[in-house]
Design an enzyme around this catalytic site. Structure first.
Site, PDB file in Angstrom:
ATOM      1  N   VAL A  15       0.828  -1.208   0.000  1.00 40.88           N
ATOM      2  CA  VAL A  15       0.000   0.000   0.000  1.00 40.88           C
ATOM      3  C   VAL A  15       0.867   1.265   0.000  1.00 40.88           C
ATOM      4  CG1 VAL A  15      -1.791   1.280   1.232  1.00 40.88           C
ATOM      5  CG2 VAL A  15      -1.877  -1.215   1.168  1.00 40.88           C
ATOM      6  N   ARG A  46      10.917  -0.922   7.156  1.00 43.13           N
ATOM      7  CA  ARG A  46      11.876  -1.824   7.811  1.00 43.13           C
ATOM      8  C   ARG A  46      13.170  -1.944   7.013  1.00 43.13           C
ATOM      9  NH1 ARG A  46       7.847  -5.899  10.116  1.00 43.13           N
ATOM     10  NH2 ARG A  46       7.616  -6.498   7.964  1.00 43.13           N
ATOM     11  N   LYS A 107      -7.137  -1.004  10.081  1.00 46.88           N
ATOM     12  CA  LYS A 107      -8.473  -1.291  10.669  1.00 46.88           C
ATOM     13  C   LYS A 107      -8.374  -1.822  12.090  1.00 46.88           C
ATOM     14  CE  LYS A 107      -7.135  -4.770   7.932  1.00 46.88           C
ATOM     15  NZ  LYS A 107      -6.524  -4.713   6.636  1.00 46.88           N
ATOM     16  N   GLU A 131     -10.246   6.132   5.674  1.00 46.78           N
ATOM     17  CA  GLU A 131     -11.068   5.577   4.579  1.00 46.78           C
ATOM     18  C   GLU A 131     -10.516   4.226   4.110  1.00 46.78           C
ATOM     19  OE1 GLU A 131     -14.045   7.080   2.868  1.00 46.78           O
ATOM     20  OE2 GLU A 131     -13.953   4.917   2.673  1.00 46.78           O
ATOM     21  N   GLY A 136     -11.185  -1.284   1.460  1.00 47.72           N
ATOM     22  CA  GLY A 136     -10.164  -0.841   0.488  1.00 47.72           C
ATOM     23  C   GLY A 136     -10.579   0.374  -0.319  1.00 47.72           C
ATOM     24  N   ASP A 203     -10.695  -9.866  10.634  1.00 49.54           N
ATOM     25  CA  ASP A 203     -10.506  -8.701   9.757  1.00 49.54           C
ATOM     26  C   ASP A 203     -11.862  -8.049   9.437  1.00 49.54           C
ATOM     27  OD1 ASP A 203      -8.748  -7.227   7.610  1.00 49.54           O
ATOM     28  OD2 ASP A 203     -10.455  -8.033   6.493  1.00 49.54           O
ATOM     29  N   LYS A 207     -13.509  -4.177  10.575  1.00 49.77           N
ATOM     30  CA  LYS A 207     -14.141  -3.223   9.652  1.00 49.77           C
ATOM     31  C   LYS A 207     -15.590  -2.958  10.074  1.00 49.77           C
ATOM     32  CE  LYS A 207     -11.097  -4.925   6.031  1.00 49.77           C
ATOM     33  NZ  LYS A 207     -10.924  -5.973   5.014  1.00 49.77           N
ATOM     34  N   GLY A 304      -5.518  -4.440  -2.078  1.00 54.02           N
ATOM     35  CA  GLY A 304      -4.592  -4.265  -3.188  1.00 54.02           C
ATOM     36  C   GLY A 304      -4.011  -2.860  -3.205  1.00 54.02           C
TER      37      GLY A 304
HETATM   38  N1  HSE Z   1      -7.116  -9.121   3.977  1.00 59.52           N
HETATM   39  C1  HSE Z   1      -8.208  -8.284   3.596  1.00 59.52           C
HETATM   40  C2  HSE Z   1      -9.128  -9.012   2.655  1.00 59.52           C
HETATM   41  C3  HSE Z   1      -7.794  -7.012   2.923  1.00 59.52           C
HETATM   42  O1  HSE Z   1      -8.876 -10.155   2.287  1.00 59.52           O
HETATM   43  O2  HSE Z   1     -10.133  -8.436   2.279  1.00 59.52           O
HETATM   44  C4  HSE Z   1      -7.238  -6.007   3.840  1.00 59.52           C
HETATM   45  O3  HSE Z   1      -8.145  -5.660   4.826  1.00 59.52           O
END
Ligand code: HSE
Length: 430
Positions: A15, A46, A107, A131, A136, A203, A207, A304
């Protein structure tokens, strides 16, 4: 033209590199839109020598991103490190303390510490923008907070994880089992080497907790989200779902009731005709119900380099233009402390799949168990005899309370004629 807006970027993975590339590609366009130039002045990551396909020449390099957040002199710190604790959190804390705006794609950080960070950003009169943290490239935070600002939002549901949607779509298209498709997704780079955050629903829950706060104007309450992932979804369930007129999707659902907010992430059967059922592959989709606008749907790529950089830069443009919207739509002190409800409050339809002994009276035992839990059967499918002596039985229920289903599943599991732990998938009418 006004003074340029200077940025420092912490984290140069997919990103971060995508953001540098976008800013370079659209330098003139962005400068025209903002009435001022946007210029990256410092970066930190890093590994300085890694080939990222973008030149780092001209940017001041910092080995330590927290030093950068504190000392870079930039107007905005863009945090693209990730993780709810450690360097990412320290970078945001340091940037706010130094009076710099923060743009983040993180997130986990916003889901776990969003209210606290927003309070400090507000006190320092700087922006905390995220955002890119949800869905994404879909501008869903702005859509809810600004585009739907004239509405009371009553509920929202979405496909918030592209990895799970890819796996479920591919399982349906090919009939292959979960483990097999997950391994392929890892080879293709869609799923992480450690895919648990994605496939166990965490994840999507991060969100959803953020969306809930923006949609309803309440504190972010990640701990209030009921979370189930997709590991237990079998190829048979996907085939039965199709037969019954449904698609299985990992959904994040949040709704406001008089008693509180019910937030949950789980694989659900949705009617084939529901707009969300058509969101396939790596795509994300969000459907919101507003009292004046009605149903609105947003769809696009949820991950992405390009889509996420698009969202990051949209936040930067807001800052460049001086558009300061309260972080979650209203000032932090006005966010409500609405209680999160237990999933036991859910009332809806259920799909149950059992593997049972093919002997006389088994169906009667199942029906009796459901009757005793006050559950009404809507449909039943039993397949032909097999040589193994076991047959699958698939049931769907009428409207039922979650607590009753859980009690019935335990009772069914105790029946001698039931050979495997019963499988249950919730049906969402949408
Ligand atoms: N790993 C997440 C997904 C994307 O597969 O949608 C980043 O939040």
């Amino acid at each position: 033209m006004k003074n340029k807006l200077s940025l420092a970027i912490a984290g140069l993975g997919t990103v971060g590199a995508g953001t540098l590339q976008l800013l370079e590609t659209h330098r003139d366009l962005l400068s025209a839109r903002c009435g001022r130039a946007i210029e990256v002045v410092a970066v930190s990551a890093r590994d300085r020598s890694r080939d990222r396909g973008v030149s780092l020449e001209g940017y001041k390099w910092f080995d330590d991103p927290v030093d950068m957040a504190r000392d870079c002199g930039a107007d905005v710190v863009v945090e693209l490190i990730g993780g709810s604790e450690g360097p990412a959190r320290d970078v945001c804390d340091a940037a706010i303390a130094a009076g710099r705006h923060v743009v983040t794609a993180n997130k986990a950080l916003v889901a776990l510490h969003g209210s606290d960070l927003a309070a400090r950003a507000e006190a320092a009169t700087v922006t905390l923008a995220f955002e890119a943290a949800v869905a994404g490239g879909i501008p869903v935070i702005k859509a809810l907070r600004e585009g739907l600002a004239g509405n009371g939002v009553s509920s929202l549901h979405g496909i918030l994880n592209g990895t799970c949607n890819y796996i479920l779509t591919t399982m349906r298209e090919t009939g292959r089992p979960f483990e097999d498709v997950l391994a392929e997704a890892q080879t293709l780079g869609y799923a992480e080497a450690d895919p648990s955050f994605d496939i166990d629903g965490v994840d999507a829950a991060h969100k959803l907790a953020i969306l809930t706060s923006v949609a309803f104007g309440c504190d972010v309450d990640f701990d209030g989200v009921h979370i189930e992932g997709i590991r237990h979804v079998a190829a048979e369930d996907i085939a039965y779902a199709t037969e019954l007129g449904y698609r299985i999707k990992l959904l994040g659902i949040t709704e406001r009731t008089k008693a509180g907010v019910l937030q949950r992430v789980y694989p659900a059967m949705v009617p084939l005709g529901a707009p969300i059922a058509a969101v396939e592959g790596v795509y994300n989709g969000v459907v919101a119900e507003g009292d004046f606008v009605g149903t609105t749907m947003f769809e696009g790529r949820g991950a992405g380099a390009g889509p996420t950089a698009s969202a990051v830069v949209a936040d930067v443009v807001d800052i460049a233009l001086g558009r300061m919207t309260p972080t979650f739509g209203i000032p932090v002190e006005m966010l409500s402390r609405t209680p999160s409800l237990s999933l036991n409050e859910r009332v809806g339809l259920y799909y149950i799949r059992l593997m049972v002994q093919d002997t006389t009276g088994v169906f009667a035992d199942i029906a009796t168990t459901l009757r005793d839990a006050n559950i009404s059967i809507e449909s039943a499918i039993q397949r032909a005899r097999s040589d193994s002596g076991f047959v699958p039985v698939v049931l769907t229920t009428h409207e039922t309370q979650e607590a009753a289903i859980q009690e019935a599943l335990s009772s069914l599991d105790r029946l001698e004629s039931v050979a495997e732990t019963p499988r249950m998938i919730r049906i969402e009418s949408m």
